[in-house]
Design a protein around this motif. Structure first.
Motif, PDB file in Angstrom:
ATOM      1  N   LYS A 283      -6.735   1.778   4.247  1.00 45.72           N
ATOM      2  CA  LYS A 283      -6.196   1.074   3.078  1.00 45.72           C
ATOM      3  C   LYS A 283      -4.750   1.484   2.809  1.00 45.72           C
ATOM      4  N   ALA A 284      -4.442   2.764   2.974  1.00 44.25           N
ATOM      5  CA  ALA A 284      -3.071   3.234   2.764  1.00 44.25           C
ATOM      6  C   ALA A 284      -2.123   2.597   3.770  1.00 44.25           C
ATOM      7  N   CYS A 285      -2.574   2.494   5.018  1.00 52.28           N
ATOM      8  CA  CYS A 285      -1.754   1.834   6.036  1.00 52.28           C
ATOM      9  C   CYS A 285      -1.624   0.346   5.748  1.00 52.28           C
ATOM     10  N   GLU A 286      -2.692  -0.255   5.260  1.00 46.39           N
ATOM     11  CA  GLU A 286      -2.670  -1.684   4.941  1.00 46.39           C
ATOM     12  C   GLU A 286      -1.593  -1.990   3.892  1.00 46.39           C
ATOM     13  N   VAL A 287      -1.449  -1.084   2.931  1.00 49.73           N
ATOM     14  CA  VAL A 287      -0.480  -1.307   1.848  1.00 49.73           C
ATOM     15  C   VAL A 287       0.933  -1.405   2.410  1.00 49.73           C
TER      16      VAL A 287
ATOM     17  N   THR B  36      -9.813  -4.404  -3.038  1.00 47.54           N
ATOM     18  CA  THR B  36      -9.006  -3.434  -3.765  1.00 47.54           C
ATOM     19  C   THR B  36      -7.688  -4.055  -4.194  1.00 47.54           C
ATOM     20  N   ILE B  37      -7.086  -3.421  -5.197  1.00 48.75           N
ATOM     21  CA  ILE B  37      -5.701  -3.720  -5.558  1.00 48.75           C
ATOM     22  C   ILE B  37      -4.958  -2.397  -5.576  1.00 48.75           C
ATOM     23  N   ASN B  38      -3.800  -2.377  -4.947  1.00 47.01           N
ATOM     24  CA  ASN B  38      -3.004  -1.166  -4.805  1.00 47.01           C
ATOM     25  C   ASN B  38      -1.542  -1.443  -5.107  1.00 47.01           C
ATOM     26  N   THR B  39      -0.882  -0.482  -5.694  1.00 46.72           N
ATOM     27  CA  THR B  39       0.574  -0.459  -5.688  1.00 46.72           C
ATOM     28  C   THR B  39       1.002   0.901  -5.148  1.00 46.72           C
TER      29      THR B  39
ATOM     30  N   TYR C 158       2.044   7.658  -4.178  1.00 48.24           N
ATOM     31  CA  TYR C 158       0.622   7.472  -4.488  1.00 48.24           C
ATOM     32  C   TYR C 158       0.269   5.987  -4.444  1.00 48.24           C
ATOM     33  N   ASN C 159      -1.009   5.718  -4.158  1.00 49.03           N
ATOM     34  CA  ASN C 159      -1.550   4.361  -4.259  1.00 49.03           C
ATOM     35  C   ASN C 159      -2.476   4.294  -5.464  1.00 49.03           C
ATOM     36  N   THR C 160      -2.150   3.389  -6.402  1.00 50.52           N
ATOM     37  CA  THR C 160      -2.911   3.272  -7.656  1.00 50.52           C
ATOM     38  C   THR C 160      -4.114   2.364  -7.452  1.00 50.52           C
TER      39      THR C 160
END
Length: 520
Positions: free
Chosen positions: A247-251, A271-274, A297-299
């Protein structure tokens, strides 16, 4: 002029992909091996032999070399991204002691270590006692220690899948800070293992010596060993770069580097991330995850049964599409957009709250899913549209929570994951968010994000801003339709936002009477 390439290995839940990217973010070649070795010894359990993960990875790499024209000498480095929160116990010889427990596994510990009285009192005062108890019961280490104490006594290393694969490639027990997502003693704020006095060490039986060395994402952690080269065909000595969770890489693969851009992931979990340089708890007391970009950070806010609900719908109500798809030689999911488009926005009053799994805080552990507004006009198509709308409503609510807590307005939405391939889902999202919804230029955003990490690490791009500018692009953009956006806004504000609060007491009563979801 010789081109430079990067090898990204993405070990997801459904498959392993070996991906070759160039420095412009083009996917040059790809090999994919499905993971069909999962076992379920009991209902709700999900396991896989660690060696099966490794063999699938090796097959994917060997397939890649068999089909690509890219010379191995042109590959500058490799990086791994994996599914999150899948745990592996190794003995003193580095051999697996039992199958890996997958993140989807639903087993829970009955007996958990008792916290010191002052921790218990403090958590009671701030309303966190149930959350901590949930953490303890979900921790795979507590289940193993309770049910397989002899095996736990032999456990010398306790790793996530990312750490295990790093070990298989380099021989080192080392993992990325940005891969640490799970029930482990990790300090999400400081990006390191928890301090000795932290309550997490009391909450589970893990010892510091069991855990890998942690390094920032993008750190060169070693090189491909002779044994790994023989098994995978990857050149011996190739640089291995510490990656980040999928997910972190996807962002970053979707180009979401700053707080005003939200990355929606329409995967099994939605998920929703910023990405933010500041520690920000979008839900109070629930920490953000470490981002792929060091110091950020990813929120993240999750809907744990996200596009899993599409699989649920297909299994329960999609027989017709499965039969037609078989006849046409296409996937059943590709026919679902026809269902959606047969129904007007708002599904003629049918509304869905997508809490098919209970949560920790918002929603709480008593939460259940709900569908309201049924009438005699409704059929399968309405239900399917209500699923997509319900997921988008839940993610919009999460967006507003992130904005309120962080003080930054989200002005752009990018959508990745399997569900992003549905034009209907993209248009519904644009209308419910009332923002343009952008689809990244390629589907493999996790792998691309990992390649971006490697490119910055190897100084092939000078920084993340440059790498993202050079390697990510926007594909199709779905603009909100004003009339439909207005309908959705009214339904969201006047109905959806009030659903959970109104139904929560009833969910508690259901739980009290039926025992499901189980209490701690």
């Amino acid at each position: 002029m010789n081109k430079t390439y990067l090898l990204a290995i993405d070990n997801g839940t459904q498959s392993v992909r070996a991906l070759l990217f160039d420095l412009q973010g083009n996917l040059v070649d790809k090999a994919q091996v499905m993971i069909d070795t999962y076992q379920s010894p009991q209902p709700g359990w999900m396991e896989n032999e660690p060696e099966a993960f490794w063999q699938a990875l090796c097959q994917a790499c060997q397939q890649l070399w068999a089909q690509t024209s890219v010379p191995k000498t042109a590959i500058a480095g490799m990086v791994i991204t994996t599914q999150r929160a899948t745990t592996i116990a190794l003995d003193a010889q580095g051999q697996p002691l039992r199958p890996a427990i997958i993140w989807l596994d639903q087993r829970r510990a009955d007996l958990t270590p008792k916290l010191k009285w002052w921790w218990d009192a403090a958590f009671r005062v701030i309303g966190m006692r149930d959350t901590v108890r949930f953490f303890q019961k979900e921790a795979e280490a507590n289940w193993i220690a309770q049910h397989q104490p002899g095996l736990w006594a032999k456990t010398d290393k306790y790793l996530l899948l990312s750490g295990y694969l790093n070990y298989r490639f380099t021989g080192r027990f080392v993992d990325s800070v940005a891969a640490q997502v799970g029930y482990i003693p990790f300090d999400y704020k400081k990006g390191c293992w928890a301090a000795p006095q932290d309550w997490k060490w009391q909450a589970m039986p893990i010892k510091p010596s069991m855990l890998p060395e942690l390094v920032p994402a993008g750190t060169r952690i070693g090189q491909v060993s002779a044994a790994a080269a023989l098994a995978t065909g990857i050149p011996e000595g190739l640089a291995v770069i510490a990656g980040a969770a999928d997910k972190a890489c996807e962002v970053i693969g979707a180009g979401c580097l700053t707080p005003e851009i939200a990355c929606l992931s329409y995967g099994t979990t939605a998920t929703i991330n910023t990405t933010t340089p500041h520690y920000l708890e979008a839900t109070r007391f629930i920490p953000p995850y470490q981002a792929a970009v060091p110091g950020h950070y990813n929120t993240e806010i999750q809907i744990t049964r996200g596009f899993w609900m599409v699989s649920w719908f297909k299994k329960q109500f999609g027989l017709h599409e499965q039969q037609v798809a078989l006849a046409r030689g296409v996937t059943p999911e590709s026919l679902f957009d026809e269902l959606v488009n047969a129904v007007p926005p708002g599904a003629q009053g049918l509304m869905l709250q997508p809490f098919w799994n209970p949560g920790i805080k918002v929603p709480g552990p008593e939460a259940k899913g709900a569908i309201i507004g049924f009438g005699d006009v409704h059929n399968r198509a309405h239900l399917y549209r209500a699923i997509l709308e319900g997921l988008a409503y839940a993610l919009r609510e999460a967006k507003e929570r992130i904005e309120k807590r962080g003080g930054n307005r989200i002005t752009k939405v990018r959508v990745s994951g399997g569900g992003s391939q549905s034009d209907a889902a993209m248009q519904i999202t644009a209308n419910i968010f009332n923002l343009p919804c952008e689809r990244p230029h390629l589907y493999e955003t996790s792998g691309l994000g990992a390649a971006i990490l490697a490119a910055v690490s190897l100084n092939l791009h000078p920084d993340f801003a440059t790498a993202i500018r050079q390697m990510t692009r926007i594909g199709q953009v779905f603009q909100p339709e004003p009339a439909h956006a207005s309908t959705y806004d009214q339904l969201y504000r006047r109905v959806y936002r009030r659903l959970y609060q109104r139904l929560q007491p009833l969910y508690r009563d259901i739980r009290e009477i039926t025992g499901y979801p189980a209490k701690d």
